[in-house]
Write a protein that holds these residues in place. Structure first.
Motif, PDB file in Angstrom:
ATOM      1  N   MET A 128       0.841  -1.198   0.000  1.00 22.45           N
ATOM      2  CA  MET A 128       0.000   0.000   0.000  1.00 22.45           C
ATOM      3  C   MET A 128       0.879   1.252   0.000  1.00 22.45           C
ATOM      4  O   MET A 128       1.888   1.303   0.692  1.00 22.45           O
ATOM      5  N   GLU A 129       0.477   2.240  -0.770  1.00 23.41           N
ATOM      6  CA  GLU A 129       1.226   3.485  -0.816  1.00 23.41           C
ATOM      7  C   GLU A 129       1.111   4.216   0.518  1.00 23.41           C
ATOM      8  O   GLU A 129       0.085   4.185   1.177  1.00 23.41           O
ATOM      9  N   LYS A 130       2.173   4.908   0.882  1.00 23.34           N
ATOM     10  CA  LYS A 130       2.200   5.665   2.136  1.00 23.34           C
ATOM     11  C   LYS A 130       2.662   7.083   1.866  1.00 23.34           C
ATOM     12  O   LYS A 130       3.555   7.312   1.052  1.00 23.34           O
ATOM     13  N   GLU A 131       2.055   8.015   2.572  1.00 20.61           N
ATOM     14  CA  GLU A 131       2.454   9.413   2.507  1.00 20.61           C
ATOM     15  C   GLU A 131       2.796   9.868   3.915  1.00 20.61           C
ATOM     16  O   GLU A 131       1.997   9.667   4.856  1.00 20.61           O
ATOM     17  N   THR A 132       3.945  10.468   4.092  1.00 23.18           N
ATOM     18  CA  THR A 132       4.323  10.977   5.403  1.00 23.18           C
ATOM     19  C   THR A 132       3.265  11.959   5.891  1.00 23.18           C
ATOM     20  O   THR A 132       2.894  12.890   5.177  1.00 23.18           O
ATOM     21  N   THR A 133       2.757  11.757   7.081  1.00 21.93           N
ATOM     22  CA  THR A 133       1.672  12.580   7.608  1.00 21.93           C
ATOM     23  C   THR A 133       2.199  13.928   8.111  1.00 21.93           C
ATOM     24  O   THR A 133       3.393  14.089   8.376  1.00 21.93           O
ATOM     25  N   ARG A 134       1.283  14.852   8.303  1.00 25.51           N
ATOM     26  CA  ARG A 134       1.665  16.158   8.839  1.00 25.51           C
ATOM     27  C   ARG A 134       2.237  16.019  10.242  1.00 25.51           C
ATOM     28  O   ARG A 134       3.199  16.711  10.600  1.00 25.51           O
ATOM     29  N   GLN A 135       1.674  15.134  11.049  1.00 27.81           N
ATOM     30  CA  GLN A 135       2.210  14.916  12.393  1.00 27.81           C
ATOM     31  C   GLN A 135       3.645  14.400  12.332  1.00 27.81           C
ATOM     32  O   GLN A 135       4.505  14.845  13.112  1.00 27.81           O
ATOM     33  N   GLU A 136       3.906  13.490  11.416  1.00 28.75           N
ATOM     34  CA  GLU A 136       5.271  12.978  11.260  1.00 28.75           C
ATOM     35  C   GLU A 136       6.219  14.073  10.797  1.00 28.75           C
ATOM     36  O   GLU A 136       7.376  14.146  11.244  1.00 28.75           O
ATOM     37  N   VAL A 137       5.735  14.932   9.906  1.00 30.11           N
ATOM     38  CA  VAL A 137       6.551  16.068   9.469  1.00 30.11           C
ATOM     39  C   VAL A 137       6.837  16.995  10.638  1.00 30.11           C
ATOM     40  O   VAL A 137       7.973  17.463  10.824  1.00 30.11           O
ATOM     41  N   GLN A 138       5.826  17.266  11.457  1.00 30.22           N
ATOM     42  CA  GLN A 138       6.022  18.112  12.636  1.00 30.22           C
ATOM     43  C   GLN A 138       7.117  17.556  13.544  1.00 30.22           C
ATOM     44  O   GLN A 138       7.957  18.303  14.059  1.00 30.22           O
ATOM     45  N   GLU A 139       7.102  16.253  13.744  1.00 28.76           N
ATOM     46  CA  GLU A 139       8.096  15.620  14.606  1.00 28.76           C
ATOM     47  C   GLU A 139       9.501  15.762  14.026  1.00 28.76           C
ATOM     48  O   GLU A 139      10.474  16.027  14.764  1.00 28.76           O
ATOM     49  N   LEU A 140       9.621  15.597  12.706  1.00 29.54           N
ATOM     50  CA  LEU A 140      10.926  15.762  12.056  1.00 29.54           C
ATOM     51  C   LEU A 140      11.408  17.202  12.173  1.00 29.54           C
ATOM     52  O   LEU A 140      12.585  17.461  12.478  1.00 29.54           O
ATOM     53  N   VAL A 141      10.510  18.134  11.931  1.00 36.43           N
ATOM     54  CA  VAL A 141      10.874  19.551  12.013  1.00 36.43           C
ATOM     55  C   VAL A 141      11.347  19.900  13.422  1.00 36.43           C
ATOM     56  O   VAL A 141      12.345  20.610  13.592  1.00 36.43           O
ATOM     57  N   LYS A 142      10.655  19.399  14.433  1.00 38.01           N
ATOM     58  CA  LYS A 142      11.062  19.685  15.812  1.00 38.01           C
ATOM     59  C   LYS A 142      12.466  19.160  16.088  1.00 38.01           C
ATOM     60  O   LYS A 142      13.286  19.843  16.723  1.00 38.01           O
ATOM     61  N   LYS A 143      12.759  17.940  15.624  1.00 39.34           N
ATOM     62  CA  LYS A 143      14.098  17.388  15.806  1.00 39.34           C
ATOM     63  C   LYS A 143      15.151  18.281  15.168  1.00 39.34           C
ATOM     64  O   LYS A 143      16.229  18.506  15.726  1.00 39.34           O
ATOM     65  N   ILE A 144      14.830  18.806  13.989  1.00 40.32           N
ATOM     66  CA  ILE A 144      15.799  19.622  13.265  1.00 40.32           C
ATOM     67  C   ILE A 144      16.020  20.964  13.944  1.00 40.32           C
ATOM     68  O   ILE A 144      17.155  21.367  14.203  1.00 40.32           O
ATOM     69  N   VAL A 145      14.940  21.669  14.257  1.00 42.62           N
ATOM     70  CA  VAL A 145      15.099  23.026  14.822  1.00 42.62           C
ATOM     71  C   VAL A 145      15.608  22.987  16.260  1.00 42.62           C
ATOM     72  O   VAL A 145      16.168  23.976  16.741  1.00 42.62           O
ATOM     73  N   ASP A 146      15.432  21.858  16.937  1.00 41.00           N
ATOM     74  CA  ASP A 146      15.968  21.729  18.297  1.00 41.00           C
ATOM     75  C   ASP A 146      17.484  21.544  18.302  1.00 41.00           C
ATOM     76  O   ASP A 146      18.135  21.746  19.335  1.00 41.00           O
ATOM     77  N   THR A 147      18.031  21.141  17.162  1.00 40.45           N
ATOM     78  CA  THR A 147      19.464  20.826  17.116  1.00 40.45           C
ATOM     79  C   THR A 147      20.250  21.683  16.141  1.00 40.45           C
ATOM     80  O   THR A 147      21.477  21.579  16.095  1.00 40.45           O
ATOM     81  N   LYS A 148      19.555  22.511  15.356  1.00 42.05           N
ATOM     82  CA  LYS A 148      20.250  23.263  14.312  1.00 42.05           C
ATOM     83  C   LYS A 148      19.667  24.654  14.176  1.00 42.05           C
ATOM     84  O   LYS A 148      18.450  24.854  14.272  1.00 42.05           O
ATOM     85  N   ASP A 149      20.543  25.631  13.937  1.00 42.84           N
ATOM     86  CA  ASP A 149      20.125  26.999  13.630  1.00 42.84           C
ATOM     87  C   ASP A 149      19.905  27.066  12.121  1.00 42.84           C
ATOM     88  O   ASP A 149      20.847  27.273  11.353  1.00 42.84           O
ATOM     89  N   VAL A 150      18.671  26.877  11.712  1.00 44.80           N
ATOM     90  CA  VAL A 150      18.366  26.750  10.284  1.00 44.80           C
ATOM     91  C   VAL A 150      18.341  28.129   9.636  1.00 44.80           C
ATOM     92  O   VAL A 150      17.576  29.008  10.027  1.00 44.80           O
ATOM     93  N   LYS A 151      19.173  28.308   8.624  1.00 44.92           N
ATOM     94  CA  LYS A 151      19.248  29.583   7.903  1.00 44.92           C
ATOM     95  C   LYS A 151      18.753  29.475   6.462  1.00 44.92           C
ATOM     96  O   LYS A 151      18.355  30.484   5.872  1.00 44.92           O
TER      97      LYS A 151
END
Length: 329
Positions: free
Chosen positions: A1-24
């Motif tokens: 079955m096809e899968k699409e990353t959910t908005r909640q999963e995206v939110q979790e990834l974004v939090k991991k990134i911004v918590d550890t990196k100064d994104v410019k």
């Protein structure tokens, strides 16, 4: 079955990134159709962020000419449908060497594209007409969530609501256009070139239609034009019966498309309009953000047009001269 990353999963990834990196900087990369399908997300970030740099790069060009801003403060989304495009794989490697946080965006989560990346975003493709735009939707979701996490978004709630309904709008739009698609196919089946016009967030749709539907899939010369630029040179070729396809925006750049349409009508060109306003996006979402959802809906509609065109020309969309047939090019 096809899968699409959910908005909640995206939110979790974004939090991991911004918590550890100064994104410019937020960089989108791909080749071919994947490159064009990232335009909408890039355009959203470009138009809505104040501090975050937003960039769209052709992956193989990046391999040979890395911009100075690209580095440890960069988040790079690198896309490939099947995850095997060799130039894109090289771009992942080079992006990681520069210290960027890299996300693979692909239909195939276990593909070679994902081996060196920090995170994986998965999109659908074959399930419906809406899922032809799934790559665009996932990339746009990431851009929306990242801008929100960085405090740079002033339309977050409107975008989230739009993301929740755009698949329904896209499928309904594609289901409604069989008659128009058939007429288009009969009218254009013998053309050896088509001029494609678009503006704003729809420029990725225009690029994709010219380069991949017309040239790659149908061996028709596709000329991709910006509606605003029509009057700065290309309008010299807008003569009687010249074939044009205009993607008309439902948002802020609609005036540019309307002006182009008036000119095409004035000189008797053979034109077809695919108008986002016909699909009632602003009845399903806030009118202030329809610009960013036009491309997803128009991609679904154009896929239906392409299928009818391929049938009328007796040229399947999968037919190729070189792709998948040559080892060295």
């Amino acid at each position: 079955m096809e899968k699409e990353t959910t908005r909640q999963e995206v939110q979790e990834l974004v939090k991991k990134i911004v918590d550890t990196k100064d994104v410019k900087s937020l960089v989108f990369m791909g080749c071919g159709a994947s490159y064009s399908e990232l335009f909408g997300a890039y355009y959203y970030a470009l138009q809505n962020s104040k501090e975050l740099g937003s960039y769209l790069l052709e992956a193989n060009e990046f391999n040979y000419d890395v911009p100075n801003y690209f580095g440890e403060n960069t988040v790079a989304i690198i896309a490939s449908l099947g995850g095997t495009t060799k130039e894109t794989l090289k771009a992942v490697h080079n992006a990681k060497e520069k210290g960027a946080t890299v996300l693979a965006l692909t239909f195939a989560p276990d593909s070679p594209l994902t081996k060196e990346t920090d995170y994986v975003l998965q999109h659908k493709f074959f399930e419906s007409y809406a899922t032809k735009s799934s790559k665009q939707k996932v990339a746009l979701t990431f851009a929306v969530e990242l801008l929100h996490a960085l405090g740079e978004s002033n339309n977050y709630n409107e975008m989230v609501q739009g993301l929740s309904v755009v698949d329904e709008v896209a499928n309904d739009a594609a289901a409604s256009v069989d008659n128009d698609a058939q007429k288009f196919a009969e009218r254009y089946k013998d053309e050896d070139k088509v001029f494609t016009l678009s503006s704003g967030s729809n420029r990725g749709v225009g690029y994709s239609t010219a380069n991949f539907i017309f040239m790659e899939m149908q061996w028709i010369t596709g000329v991709n034009l910006d509606s605003a630029e029509l009057f700065h040179g290309p309008f010299e070729l807008a003569v009687e019966e010249a074939p044009f396809l205009l993607f008309m925006s439902d948002g802020r750049t609609r005036h540019l498309d309307s002006r182009a349409l008036e000119f095409l009508q004035r000189f008797g060109t053979k034109y077809t309009v695919i108008d986002a306003k016909d699909y009632w996006l602003d009845s399903k979402m806030d009118a202030s953000v329809v610009d960013y959802f036009d491309p997803l809906v128009l991609t679904s509609v154009m896929r239906k047009f392409a299928e009818y065109l391929g049938k009328a020309r007796k040229h399947p969309l999968s037919k190729r001269r070189y792709m998948w047939k040559l080892e060295n090019y």
